[in-house]
Design an enzyme around this catalytic site. Sequence first.
Site, PDB file in Angstrom:
ATOM      1  N   CYS A 161       0.814  -1.216   0.000  1.00  0.00           N
ATOM      2  CA  CYS A 161       0.000   0.000   0.000  1.00  0.00           C
ATOM      3  C   CYS A 161       0.853   1.274   0.000  1.00  0.00           C
ATOM      4  CB  CYS A 161      -0.989  -0.029   1.165  1.00  0.00           C
ATOM      5  SG  CYS A 161      -2.430   1.021   0.878  1.00  0.00           S
ATOM      6  N   GLU A 175      -2.549  -9.002   4.537  1.00  0.00           N
ATOM      7  CA  GLU A 175      -2.568  -9.414   5.936  1.00  0.00           C
ATOM      8  C   GLU A 175      -3.965  -9.558   6.516  1.00  0.00           C
ATOM      9  OE1 GLU A 175      -1.935  -4.859   6.004  1.00  0.00           O
ATOM     10  OE2 GLU A 175      -1.484  -6.568   4.708  1.00  0.00           O
ATOM     11  N   HIS A 197      -4.042  -5.227   0.770  1.00  0.00           N
ATOM     12  CA  HIS A 197      -3.529  -5.686   2.062  1.00  0.00           C
ATOM     13  C   HIS A 197      -3.643  -7.215   2.171  1.00  0.00           C
ATOM     14  CE1 HIS A 197      -2.886  -1.809   4.123  1.00  0.00           C
ATOM     15  NE2 HIS A 197      -3.830  -1.381   3.293  1.00  0.00           N
ATOM     16  N   SER A 251      -2.565 -14.091  37.414  1.00  0.00           N
ATOM     17  CA  SER A 251      -3.925 -13.551  37.339  1.00  0.00           C
ATOM     18  C   SER A 251      -4.963 -14.642  37.117  1.00  0.00           C
ATOM     19  CB  SER A 251      -4.012 -12.556  36.182  1.00  0.00           C
ATOM     20  OG  SER A 251      -3.892 -13.246  34.950  1.00  0.00           O
ATOM     21  N   GLY A 252      -4.513 -15.854  36.814  1.00  0.00           N
ATOM     22  CA  GLY A 252      -5.448 -16.917  36.448  1.00  0.00           C
ATOM     23  C   GLY A 252      -5.684 -16.967  34.956  1.00  0.00           C
ATOM     24  N   GLY A 253      -5.182 -15.967  34.237  1.00  0.00           N
ATOM     25  CA  GLY A 253      -5.355 -15.920  32.797  1.00  0.00           C
ATOM     26  C   GLY A 253      -4.279 -16.682  32.044  1.00  0.00           C
ATOM     27  N   VAL A 254      -4.431 -16.721  30.733  1.00  0.00           N
ATOM     28  CA  VAL A 254      -3.528 -17.493  29.878  1.00  0.00           C
ATOM     29  C   VAL A 254      -2.108 -16.923  29.921  1.00  0.00           C
ATOM     30  CG1 VAL A 254      -3.085 -18.250  27.502  1.00  0.00           C
ATOM     31  CG2 VAL A 254      -5.442 -18.137  28.349  1.00  0.00           C
ATOM     32  N   ASP A 255      -1.984 -15.601  29.785  1.00  0.00           N
ATOM     33  CA  ASP A 255      -0.658 -15.006  29.629  1.00  0.00           C
ATOM     34  C   ASP A 255       0.227 -15.233  30.853  1.00  0.00           C
ATOM     35  OD1 ASP A 255      -1.706 -14.087  27.232  1.00  0.00           O
ATOM     36  OD2 ASP A 255      -2.187 -12.108  28.032  1.00  0.00           O
ATOM     37  N   SER A 256      -0.286 -14.869  32.029  1.00  0.00           N
ATOM     38  CA  SER A 256       0.548 -15.009  33.226  1.00  0.00           C
ATOM     39  C   SER A 256       0.821 -16.479  33.536  1.00  0.00           C
ATOM     40  CB  SER A 256      -0.094 -14.314  34.432  1.00  0.00           C
ATOM     41  OG  SER A 256      -1.274 -14.956  34.835  1.00  0.00           O
TER      42      SER A 256
END
Length: 510
Positions: free
Chosen positions: A80, A169, A167, A221-226
């Site tokens: 682009c 992507e 684009h 945190s109980g989340g995926v990332d941590s």
Amino acid sequence: MQHDKVLILDFGSQYTQLIARRVRELNIYSEIHPFNKPPKNVDDYKAVILSGSPMSVRSKDAFHPDLSEIRGKKPMLAVCYGAQYLAHFSGGEVAESNTREYGRANLSFVEEDAFFKNISVGSQVWMSHSDTIKHLPTNGKLLASTHDVQNAAYKIEGESTYAIQFHPEVYHSKDGKQLLENFLVSIANVNPDWTPNAFVQETVEDLQAKLGDDKVVLGLSGGVDSSVAAMLLHKAIGKNLYCIFVNNGLLRKNEFTEVLEQYKGMGLNVKGVDASARFLDALAGLSDPEKKRKAIGNAFIEVFDQEANLIEDVKWLAQGTIYPDVIESVSATGGPSATIKSHHNVGGLPDYMKLKIVEPLRALFKDEVRRVGASMGMDKDLLGRHPFPGPGLAIRILGDITAEKVQILQDVDAVFINGLRDAGLYDKVWQAGAILLPVNSVGVMGDERTYEKCVALRAVESTDGMTADWVNLPYEFLQKTSNDIINKVKGVNRVVYDISSKPPATIEWE
């Protein structure tokens, strides 16, 4: 192990992060750098991609990249703005288009070339530009057209330089992934060997080298990332990892006790700290979203400082920061992309804390984090958990925060999320939650008039959080959920459903 890397130069397009995502889907590592702050040694990269931009190449303020070490020396794909830049300043011509070329289009002509291998006439592409290339640059050869755009794709003869005005992507470009593979693998000879297993092995080795025998404290945190960050660190340093799970009073209903129970079976050293009163005090009277985020971030740091001081000789604070957090927090002065919002876990720590930061997932998108977790054998229910914002329910309660509002929203959220699970819809949704609105509305319950709270339900589908569409949940489910919320949650008499996509909206309301 050294992997081939792809450099993406960012000219400010909101799609730049998606280019990186698509490249990584090919098991190729990619990095985004502002066009005006490229890495010092471009020899470290096997290929270069120039992003789009909201800027016009015809403007006196047009962005001018230094391509002296790239063009003609490395395979380069200009998307682009990049394509228009090469044309406009290399012997071609870019002019304002008669109509803004935005949306779906189909290729009407495709030249036989390695760049378009396995892509045929009729393939759908996505346009997003108001200028158009009238004349190709010197030595430019036309490769593809659409009905409205003559010079949709071209290459520079004598160089491994390719350019497109659409684009690849975005998902609307049906063969976009194929096109990127053709360029990166077939033309640039990039080796697609950046896999989750390789990431785990190399990250653990890097962490061991970086941390040595140092102690690390991590906020779970109980989340995926941590959780994935914790498992990577646990693999690397074992008992030297000290995990702290803070109850900030803004978690989902019963989440504090449930999450602590969840971690027991993972072999992690976890301490639960109930600081809910402290966080609610810090939020008292605050309505501005940024002020709420900052207050939560500051309280989080204070709690961590207190807890970290109880651990002898702790040197590092680990965080589950992922790539979209970093991208969305980039200052406009650091590059052309605009800041969308600040993130509570990005931006460093105050000087007094004396802890260095380690972020094992900083280079990954959310779906990559899940794949890395799966490669380590982590529980699929944990990895399948919806993302939950670090500031918790504070940014889902519009306006000021009180304990009463938190309880109302916890109860509403529990009805909604449990309902999704019971209906078999939870895993079909990327993220879901409820928002407590700062308005009351009139209702009737029995023979009495009520004047109570309104809540909005939000459910989106996405792969990386950078873009998202609202989920078309069945009417019967929404009807039952609305009835359950109004009947079971005291203080709510109206439920609405958010049907906004990102962009233009964001996933969270604040």
